[in-house]
Design a protein around this motif. Structure first.
Motif, PDB file in Angstrom:
ATOM      1  N   GLY A 174       8.598   3.746 -18.371  1.00 16.12           N
ATOM      2  CA  GLY A 174       7.959   3.608 -19.667  1.00 16.12           C
ATOM      3  C   GLY A 174       6.525   4.079 -19.658  1.00 16.12           C
ATOM      4  N   GLU A 175       5.743   3.617 -20.658  1.00 19.64           N
ATOM      5  CA  GLU A 175       4.378   4.084 -20.867  1.00 19.64           C
ATOM      6  C   GLU A 175       3.329   3.036 -20.519  1.00 19.64           C
ATOM      7  OE1 GLU A 175       3.762   7.174 -21.760  1.00 19.64           O
ATOM      8  OE2 GLU A 175       5.909   7.634 -21.902  1.00 19.64           O
ATOM      9  N   ASP A 176       3.728   1.928 -19.894  1.00 21.99           N
ATOM     10  CA  ASP A 176       2.800   0.832 -19.634  1.00 21.99           C
ATOM     11  C   ASP A 176       2.183   0.857 -18.244  1.00 21.99           C
ATOM     12  OD1 ASP A 176       3.206  -0.202 -22.183  1.00 21.99           O
ATOM     13  OD2 ASP A 176       4.965  -1.360 -21.536  1.00 21.99           O
ATOM     14  N   GLY A 177       2.450   1.905 -17.469  1.00 21.90           N
ATOM     15  CA  GLY A 177       1.862   2.027 -16.146  1.00 21.90           C
ATOM     16  C   GLY A 177       2.725   1.539 -15.005  1.00 21.90           C
ATOM     17  N   PHE A 178       3.853   0.870 -15.297  1.00 19.31           N
ATOM     18  CA  PHE A 178       4.728   0.376 -14.235  1.00 19.31           C
ATOM     19  C   PHE A 178       5.659   1.485 -13.740  1.00 19.31           C
ATOM     20  CE2 PHE A 178       3.509  -3.546 -16.384  1.00 19.31           C
ATOM     21  CZ  PHE A 178       3.208  -4.353 -15.298  1.00 19.31           C
ATOM     22  N   GLY A 179       6.097   1.336 -12.495  1.00 20.65           N
ATOM     23  CA  GLY A 179       7.004   2.319 -11.930  1.00 20.65           C
ATOM     24  C   GLY A 179       7.687   1.809 -10.684  1.00 20.65           C
ATOM     25  N   LEU A 180       8.626   2.598 -10.199  1.00 20.21           N
ATOM     26  CA  LEU A 180       9.283   2.374  -8.915  1.00 20.21           C
ATOM     27  C   LEU A 180       8.769   3.407  -7.921  1.00 20.21           C
ATOM     28  CD1 LEU A 180      12.979   1.804 -10.076  1.00 20.21           C
ATOM     29  CD2 LEU A 180      11.251   0.071  -9.544  1.00 20.21           C
ATOM     30  N   THR A 181       8.739   3.047  -6.647  1.00 17.62           N
ATOM     31  CA  THR A 181       8.244   3.978  -5.639  1.00 17.62           C
ATOM     32  C   THR A 181       9.060   3.869  -4.367  1.00 17.62           C
ATOM     33  OG1 THR A 181       6.257   4.700  -4.442  1.00 17.62           O
ATOM     34  CG2 THR A 181       6.539   2.335  -4.749  1.00 17.62           C
ATOM     35  N   LEU A 182       9.328   5.009  -3.749  1.00 15.50           N
ATOM     36  CA  LEU A 182       9.969   5.106  -2.436  1.00 15.50           C
ATOM     37  C   LEU A 182       9.074   5.949  -1.547  1.00 15.50           C
ATOM     38  CD1 LEU A 182      13.679   5.825  -3.477  1.00 15.50           C
ATOM     39  CD2 LEU A 182      12.733   3.650  -2.692  1.00 15.50           C
ATOM     40  N   ASP A 183       8.894   5.520  -0.299  1.00 13.76           N
ATOM     41  CA  ASP A 183       7.923   6.186   0.566  1.00 13.76           C
ATOM     42  C   ASP A 183       8.435   6.202   2.005  1.00 13.76           C
ATOM     43  OD1 ASP A 183       4.833   7.023   0.753  1.00 13.76           O
ATOM     44  OD2 ASP A 183       5.327   5.799   2.495  1.00 13.76           O
ATOM     45  N   ALA A 184       8.208   7.317   2.691  1.00 12.74           N
ATOM     46  CA  ALA A 184       8.542   7.435   4.114  1.00 12.74           C
ATOM     47  C   ALA A 184       7.348   8.006   4.856  1.00 12.74           C
ATOM     48  CB  ALA A 184       9.767   8.322   4.311  1.00 12.74           C
ATOM     49  N   LYS A 185       6.958   7.341   5.934  1.00  8.61           N
ATOM     50  CA  LYS A 185       5.892   7.838   6.794  1.00  8.61           C
ATOM     51  C   LYS A 185       6.430   7.981   8.215  1.00  8.61           C
ATOM     52  CE  LYS A 185       2.058   5.552   4.346  1.00  8.61           C
ATOM     53  NZ  LYS A 185       2.891   4.685   3.454  1.00  8.61           N
ATOM     54  N   ARG A 186       5.951   9.003   8.906  1.00  9.45           N
ATOM     55  CA  ARG A 186       6.208   9.132  10.335  1.00  9.45           C
ATOM     56  C   ARG A 186       4.862   9.125  11.050  1.00  9.45           C
ATOM     57  NH1 ARG A 186      10.059  11.195  14.045  1.00  9.45           N
ATOM     58  NH2 ARG A 186       9.415  10.348  16.050  1.00  9.45           N
ATOM     59  N   TYR A 187       4.682   8.120  11.884  1.00  9.10           N
ATOM     60  CA  TYR A 187       3.450   7.992  12.647  1.00  9.10           C
ATOM     61  C   TYR A 187       3.605   8.667  14.006  1.00  9.10           C
ATOM     62  CZ  TYR A 187       1.526   4.507   9.422  1.00  9.10           C
ATOM     63  OH  TYR A 187       1.015   3.856   8.332  1.00  9.10           O
ATOM     64  N   PHE A 188       2.509   9.231  14.482  1.00  6.10           N
ATOM     65  CA  PHE A 188       2.464   9.819  15.813  1.00  6.10           C
ATOM     66  C   PHE A 188       1.326   9.143  16.566  1.00  6.10           C
ATOM     67  CE2 PHE A 188       4.299  12.848  12.911  1.00  6.10           C
ATOM     68  CZ  PHE A 188       5.438  13.272  13.580  1.00  6.10           C
ATOM     69  N   ILE A 189       1.705   8.224  17.467  1.00  4.87           N
ATOM     70  CA  ILE A 189       0.700   7.422  18.159  1.00  4.87           C
ATOM     71  C   ILE A 189       1.263   6.920  19.483  1.00  4.87           C
ATOM     72  CG2 ILE A 189       1.375   5.271  16.996  1.00  4.87           C
ATOM     73  CD1 ILE A 189      -1.678   4.601  16.914  1.00  4.87           C
ATOM     74  N   ASP A 190       0.427   6.921  20.505  1.00  4.62           N
ATOM     75  CA  ASP A 190       0.781   6.390  21.822  1.00  4.62           C
ATOM     76  C   ASP A 190      -0.111   5.187  22.117  1.00  4.62           C
ATOM     77  OD1 ASP A 190       2.587   8.466  22.153  1.00  4.62           O
ATOM     78  OD2 ASP A 190       1.131   9.741  23.182  1.00  4.62           O
ATOM     79  N   LEU A 191       0.458   4.199  22.815  1.00  2.38           N
ATOM     80  CA  LEU A 191      -0.299   3.008  23.190  1.00  2.38           C
ATOM     81  C   LEU A 191      -0.276   2.826  24.706  1.00  2.38           C
ATOM     82  CD1 LEU A 191       0.948   0.389  20.551  1.00  2.38           C
ATOM     83  CD2 LEU A 191      -1.072   1.844  20.424  1.00  2.38           C
ATOM     84  N   THR A 192      -1.372   2.282  25.230  1.00  2.28           N
ATOM     85  CA  THR A 192      -1.446   1.926  26.646  1.00  2.28           C
ATOM     86  C   THR A 192      -1.254   0.423  26.783  1.00  2.28           C
ATOM     87  OG1 THR A 192      -2.949   3.756  27.129  1.00  2.28           O
ATOM     88  CG2 THR A 192      -2.879   1.945  28.717  1.00  2.28           C
TER      89      THR A 192
END
Length: 222
Positions: A174-192
């Motif tokens: 609609g026009e009231d600012g509400f919406g649905l969202t789908l999101d995918a992230k791929r992180y690239f990180i190493d930990l010690t």
């Protein structure tokens, strides 16, 4: 304390834009999300091993589903910057060499992340892609139950910088600012990871984390 600072940083990042600039240059979108964090956790390198790990020892981190908040500032309809706030908790277990052994317990992670996003208008849906840096704040991590009989008394994950790629779609309702969202992230990180026996470093390993972070929820743009 660390996660409070991370949440505060997200608020400051948005609050840094004056109210007048927000009205003239773009809009703010807030998202409430359910987020699945799906890490890898395998060992890349063993730097120190004075206890004699079994040959071929390998590890993995457990998955988790947590609530998150995303705050996004639109400079134009096609370009925005987004930051997320949330905490996820993980254990690390052995899968080879020490199958089923709990090696790390209750590591809490704040994946402080900022992405720059390009948006595309396809009518009823608005897909986007993004990328940006991440800094993982890790706290309350404990040595796993399987390490205590070996004399381990303390455990530490180093905080680390990494990088994230992102893709998703926003669907206005609609026009009231509400919406649905789908999101995918791929992180690239190493930990010690470091296990200590008293003041002695008994084991130090480097782990490839590289999680998929998948989110879905509702948004409000104003």
């Amino acid at each position: 304390m660390k996660h409070m600072l991370a949440l505060g940083a997200a608020a400051i990042a948005v609050g840094a834009f004056p109210t007048q600039a927000l009205a003239e240059e773009g809009e703010v979108q807030v998202k409430l999300l359910a987020t699945a964090v799906l890490p890898d956790g395998k060992i890349d390198t063993v730097n120190v091993d004075i206890v004699g790990l079994p040959a071929g020892t390998q590890t993995e981190a457990n998955d988790n589903v947590v609530p998150t908040i995303a705050i996004e500032y639109f400079f134009t309809d096609n370009f925005s910057v987004e930051t997320i706030a949330g905490i996820t908790q993980h254990d690390v277990d052995g899968v080879a060499g020490l199958p089923g052994a709990e090696l790390v317990a209750d590591a809490k992670i704040v994946p402080a992340t900022i992405t720059a996003k390009a948006h595309f208008d396809l009518g009823g849906v608005k897909p986007y892609v993004g990328a940006g840096p991440t800094y993982w704040l890790i706290f309350d991590e404990q040595p796993g139950a399987a390490t205590l009989p070996l004399g381990v008394t303390d455990f530490n994950f180093d905080n680390e910088f990494g990088f994230a790629l992102q893709a998703g779609v926003d669907v206005p309702l609609g026009e009231d600012g509400f919406g649905l969202t789908l999101d995918a992230k791929r992180y690239f990180i190493d930990l010690t990871a470091q296990w200590f026996a008293g003041n002695t470093l008994a084991i130090e390993t480097e782990h490839k984390i590289d999680p998929w972070v998948l989110s879905g929820g509702i948004s409000y743009r104003f």
